[in-house]
Scaffold this motif. Sequence first.
Motif, PDB file in Angstrom:
ATOM      1  N   ASP A  61      -5.366   5.951  -4.813  1.00 47.06           N
ATOM      2  CA  ASP A  61      -6.785   6.304  -4.963  1.00 47.06           C
ATOM      3  C   ASP A  61      -7.668   5.212  -4.361  1.00 47.06           C
ATOM      4  OD1 ASP A  61      -6.153   8.669  -6.233  1.00 47.06           O
ATOM      5  OD2 ASP A  61      -6.490   7.881  -8.261  1.00 47.06           O
ATOM      6  N   ASP A  62      -7.325   3.947  -4.641  1.00 45.71           N
ATOM      7  CA  ASP A  62      -8.088   2.829  -4.074  1.00 45.71           C
ATOM      8  C   ASP A  62      -8.026   2.857  -2.549  1.00 45.71           C
ATOM      9  OD1 ASP A  62      -8.691   1.935  -6.610  1.00 45.71           O
ATOM     10  OD2 ASP A  62      -7.233   0.292  -6.587  1.00 45.71           O
TER      11      ASP A  62
ATOM     12  N   MET B 259      -0.513   5.565  -8.429  1.00 51.40           N
ATOM     13  CA  MET B 259      -1.600   6.510  -8.177  1.00 51.40           C
ATOM     14  C   MET B 259      -2.933   5.777  -8.043  1.00 51.40           C
ATOM     15  SD  MET B 259       0.003   9.187  -7.713  1.00 51.40           S
ATOM     16  CE  MET B 259      -1.434  10.129  -7.316  1.00 51.40           C
ATOM     17  N   ASP B 260      -3.145   4.745  -8.864  1.00 48.77           N
ATOM     18  CA  ASP B 260      -4.373   3.950  -8.749  1.00 48.77           C
ATOM     19  C   ASP B 260      -4.466   3.312  -7.368  1.00 48.77           C
ATOM     20  OD1 ASP B 260      -5.082   4.590 -11.333  1.00 48.77           O
ATOM     21  OD2 ASP B 260      -4.489   2.652 -12.189  1.00 48.77           O
TER      22      ASP B 260
ATOM     23  N   GLN C  14      -7.465   5.428  -0.566  1.00 52.93           N
ATOM     24  CA  GLN C  14      -8.225   6.557  -0.023  1.00 52.93           C
ATOM     25  C   GLN C  14      -9.717   6.246  -0.002  1.00 52.93           C
ATOM     26  OE1 GLN C  14      -7.597  10.284  -2.027  1.00 52.93           O
ATOM     27  NE2 GLN C  14      -8.859  11.416  -0.584  1.00 52.93           N
TER      28      GLN C  14
END
Length: 100
Positions: free
Chosen positions: A72-73, A68-69, A75
């Motif tokens: 997110d990075d 997920m990290d 995006q």
Amino acid sequence: MDRMNMLLSATHLLNCEANNLIEEASDVMIAKGLLLGNLKKLHNDFVKCADRYFNEFASLVTTDKCKMDMFDDLQGFDESFRKWAKVPIEWYPRILDENK
């Protein structure tokens, strides 16, 4: 090890962005009938190689939090890069006014 981790993470982020842009460009070329001949072959070769790379890299990301990290990075990077490169996510051709 920290330096290697930072370099590999940055490289992966750039590879993800480049792959997404290549796929977006190929979608446009396919829609316009421009992905032909040697360009189509080279694109297919690239896609196969990228798939192998991303599958191997995915094996290194073992926790859901890390996954997920990473997304997110990606995006955030995509938004910043597209703004810098002046390549918006949604793009439509300019409508020409034929009355002029």
